[in-house]
Design an enzyme around this catalytic site. Sequence first.
Site, PDB file in Angstrom:
ATOM      1  N   PRO A  96      28.149  60.214  28.407  1.00 39.14           N
ATOM      2  CA  PRO A  96      28.507  61.219  29.737  1.00 39.14           C
ATOM      3  C   PRO A  96      29.722  60.749  29.331  1.00 39.14           C
ATOM      4  O   PRO A  96      29.788  59.515  29.315  1.00 39.14           O
ATOM      5  CB  PRO A  96      27.898  61.360  30.552  1.00 39.14           C
ATOM      6  CG  PRO A  96      25.915  61.037  29.982  1.00 39.14           C
ATOM      7  CD  PRO A  96      26.692  60.438  28.900  1.00 39.14           C
ATOM      8  N   GLY A 102      29.782  53.696  29.500  1.00 40.01           N
ATOM      9  CA  GLY A 102      30.047  52.525  27.935  1.00 40.01           C
ATOM     10  C   GLY A 102      30.440  54.185  26.823  1.00 40.01           C
ATOM     11  O   GLY A 102      30.594  53.634  26.152  1.00 40.01           O
ATOM     12  N   ASP A 147      30.416  45.634  28.607  1.00 38.55           N
ATOM     13  CA  ASP A 147      29.783  47.061  27.918  1.00 38.55           C
ATOM     14  C   ASP A 147      30.369  46.766  26.688  1.00 38.55           C
ATOM     15  O   ASP A 147      29.575  47.503  25.467  1.00 38.55           O
ATOM     16  CB  ASP A 147      31.098  48.653  29.023  1.00 38.55           C
ATOM     17  CG  ASP A 147      31.229  48.799  29.641  1.00 38.55           C
ATOM     18  OD1 ASP A 147      30.353  48.203  30.415  1.00 38.55           O
ATOM     19  OD2 ASP A 147      31.304  49.857  29.586  1.00 38.55           O
TER      20      ASP A 147
HETATM   21  O1  PMV Z   1      31.370  51.621  35.244  1.00 42.55           O
HETATM   22  P1  PMV Z   1      31.180  50.320  33.779  1.00 42.55           P
HETATM   23  O2  PMV Z   1      29.963  50.950  33.984  1.00 42.55           O
HETATM   24  O3  PMV Z   1      32.310  50.293  32.642  1.00 42.55           O
HETATM   25  O4  PMV Z   1      30.826  49.302  34.255  1.00 42.55           O
HETATM   26  C1  PMV Z   1      31.386  48.865  34.952  1.00 42.55           C
HETATM   27  C2  PMV Z   1      31.030  47.241  35.254  1.00 42.55           C
HETATM   28  C3  PMV Z   1      32.144  46.606  36.306  1.00 42.55           C
HETATM   29  O5  PMV Z   1      30.876  45.273  36.940  1.00 42.55           O
HETATM   30  C4  PMV Z   1      32.425  47.318  37.509  1.00 42.55           C
HETATM   31  C5  PMV Z   1      33.057  46.197  35.803  1.00 42.55           C
HETATM   32  C6  PMV Z   1      33.535  45.632  34.649  1.00 42.55           C
HETATM   33  O6  PMV Z   1      33.861  44.757  33.694  1.00 42.55           O
HETATM   34  O7  PMV Z   1      31.904  44.558  34.672  1.00 42.55           O
END
Ligand code: PMV
Length: 308
Positions: A96, A102, A147
């Site tokens: 999604p 990711g 990610d």
């Molecule tokens: O929204 P996502 O799954 O891409 O995750 C962001 C995770 C954060 O900790 C909020 C930002 C990061 O760069 O780790």
Amino acid sequence: MTTQSAPGKVILFGEHAVVYGRPAIAVPVMEVRASVSVEDAPPGSGCSINAPDVGRTFRLADVPSEDPLAAIVYETLTHLGVSEPDVTITIRSTIPIASGMGSGAAVSTAIARALAAHLGRPLDDDTVSALVFEVERLHHGTPSGLDNTVIARAQPLFFVKDRLVESFAVKSPLHLLIGDTGIPCLTKVVVADIRAAREARHEQYDSLFRQIGQITVMARGAIVAGELNALGALMDGNHWLLYQMGVSSPEIERLILAARQAGALGAKLSGAGRGGHVVALASKETQEVVAEAMLQAGAKNVISTVVS
Ligand code: PMV
């Protein structure tokens, strides 16, 4: 033709705090994938990109170099030291979009892998991860690197920004249900809001980050020991700290409440928050009823995955 793929991911612990040097735990979600094929095109035709899922077809030369799909191609070609090849790159993904799973990093990972392999210069996971990180930086501002790392390595990871990437054993399988709120997760915006809030209330936010870090360390211990009840309680605890940080939403709370009431061992928002998805820990026996409860509570979709 050369085809490569990469999985989606879900953050189990430590989002936001990870940006400030605290540990995080993320796992790959193998049930959803980005897949990229590269094939030769007629000499002189250059590089074209086809992304039918998002209705895009274009020549590399016709878009700005910061375009996310173009940027990873340029990063890869620059790393390999080769000029634009005559190829067609076709992208498909079941991850999604803008839900915090990711999708962008997985598409970039699959492009870098497939393009390099097609040019006869396959890349190792850490090199792919570093190239994808550069593209994430263009679009997310200050990404932690979580990610790209978990997607490139495709295994559960304990991660500390710029310091540590460790895999660990999962003693008892984790039955996870990932419920999509259907509300786009705007990571860059939420991360910037948290930065501003921390500047205004330094002590409060640093205390939240510190507590999340402590929970994440305990969570790793619970996963390694197979203590799933404790793990669920730690997820609830992490969610409460994210709630206090101001990144939950009524839709997220509804899905979490429904999952807990249906017997989930724990549930939390995952990713940047405000929208995106919720992750619930169930057991083999309860996973179906928890998934159904999340759908009834408004989830647009529920992905079931087992981490073992
Ligand atoms: O929204 P996502 O799954 O891409 O995750 C962001 C995770 C954060 O900790 C909020 C930002 C990061 O760069 O780790």
